[in-house]
Structure formats: structure tokens, C-alpha cells
Design a protein around this motif. Structure first.
Motif, mmCIF file in Angstrom:
data_model
loop_
_atom_site.group_PDB
_atom_site.id
_atom_site.type_symbol
_atom_site.label_atom_id
_atom_site.label_comp_id
_atom_site.label_asym_id
_atom_site.label_seq_id
_atom_site.Cartn_x
_atom_site.Cartn_y
_atom_site.Cartn_z
ATOM 1 N N LYS A 1 157.628 -1.535 48.640
ATOM 2 C CA LYS A 1 157.914 -0.177 48.871
ATOM 3 C C LYS A 1 157.250 1.046 48.370
ATOM 4 O O LYS A 1 156.872 2.026 49.250
ATOM 5 C CB LYS A 1 159.682 0.186 48.620
ATOM 6 N N ALA A 2 156.696 0.945 47.072
ATOM 7 C CA ALA A 2 156.072 1.809 46.596
ATOM 8 C C ALA A 2 154.401 1.956 47.062
ATOM 9 O O ALA A 2 154.292 3.251 47.329
ATOM 10 C CB ALA A 2 155.885 1.502 44.942
ATOM 11 N N LYS B 1 153.473 5.205 49.504
ATOM 12 C CA LYS B 1 152.266 5.969 48.919
ATOM 13 C C LYS B 1 151.307 6.101 50.187
ATOM 14 O O LYS B 1 150.801 7.243 50.332
ATOM 15 C CB LYS B 1 151.326 5.131 48.133
ATOM 16 N N PHE B 2 151.217 5.306 51.328
ATOM 17 C CA PHE B 2 150.424 5.313 52.537
ATOM 18 C C PHE B 2 150.985 6.347 53.390
ATOM 19 O O PHE B 2 150.379 7.047 53.955
ATOM 20 C CB PHE B 2 150.114 4.115 52.973
ATOM 21 N N LEU B 3 152.472 6.280 53.527
ATOM 22 C CA LEU B 3 153.217 7.131 54.327
ATOM 23 C C LEU B 3 152.938 8.515 53.907
ATOM 24 O O LEU B 3 153.094 9.475 54.776
ATOM 25 C CB LEU B 3 154.479 6.880 54.539
ATOM 26 N N ALA B 4 152.840 8.941 52.690
ATOM 27 C CA ALA B 4 152.576 10.301 52.153
ATOM 28 C C ALA B 4 151.110 10.868 52.407
ATOM 29 O O ALA B 4 151.306 12.082 52.057
ATOM 30 C CB ALA B 4 153.203 10.153 50.702
#
Length: 82
Positions: free
Chosen positions: A73-74, A78-81
Motif C-alpha cells: 500500500k505504501a 507513493k506512486f499515486l501521489a
């Protein structure tokens, strides 16, 4: 846990225990019918930097080994942000 047991005899026995047709499994295994396909997959994984299982890529980021949900999830967050 039992890497030393991973020989043809053990695999045939295990196939029977999980309900596979042990004779057909053994015939397939001993014939080497899929040996080159398995080797090709192993080589492809090694070329991609995967040295064991599991190995998972998330957006070109390699996560090695069995990791908890929170770690996946982390990485995804990170990539979604970005």
C-alpha cells in the motif's frame, strides 16, 4: 522450508497427495516437456532482477519477498501521489 526435498520423487508424491494424477504428472515431469518454458521464465525473471519468489513489480519498483499489505500500500500510494 524443504528446498532439499524438491526432487522428482518428492514432487510426484506431492502431486498425488493434492489430487493430481500422479502418473500423468510424473510422465510430464520426466519427459521434460515444459523444461525449456520453465527455464525461459526463470531467465526472464532473473533478467528483471527477480532472484526469488515472490517478486513483484509495482510501476517498475521491485518488491522482493513476501511483504505485508501495508508495504504494498505504501509503495502504491507513493506512486499515486506523484
Amino acid at each position: 522450508a524443504n528446498q532439499a526435498l524438491l526432487n522428482d520423487s518428492y514432487l510426484t508424491q506431492a502431486a498425488g497427495k493434492i489430487g493430481l494424477n500422479a502418473q500423468k504428472f510424473n510422465d510430464c515431469l520426466s519427459s521434460g516437456k515444459y523444461a525449456s518454458k520453465v527455464q525461459d521464465n526463470q531467465d526472464e525473471g532473473a533478467a528483471a532482477g527477480i532472484t526469488g519468489t515472490p517478486g513483484t513489480y509495482v510501476n517498475n519498483f521491485l518488491i522482493k519477498g513476501a511483504k505485508p499489505y501495508e508495504e504494498f500500500k505504501a509503495v502504491i500510494d507513493k506512486f499515486l501521489a506523484e
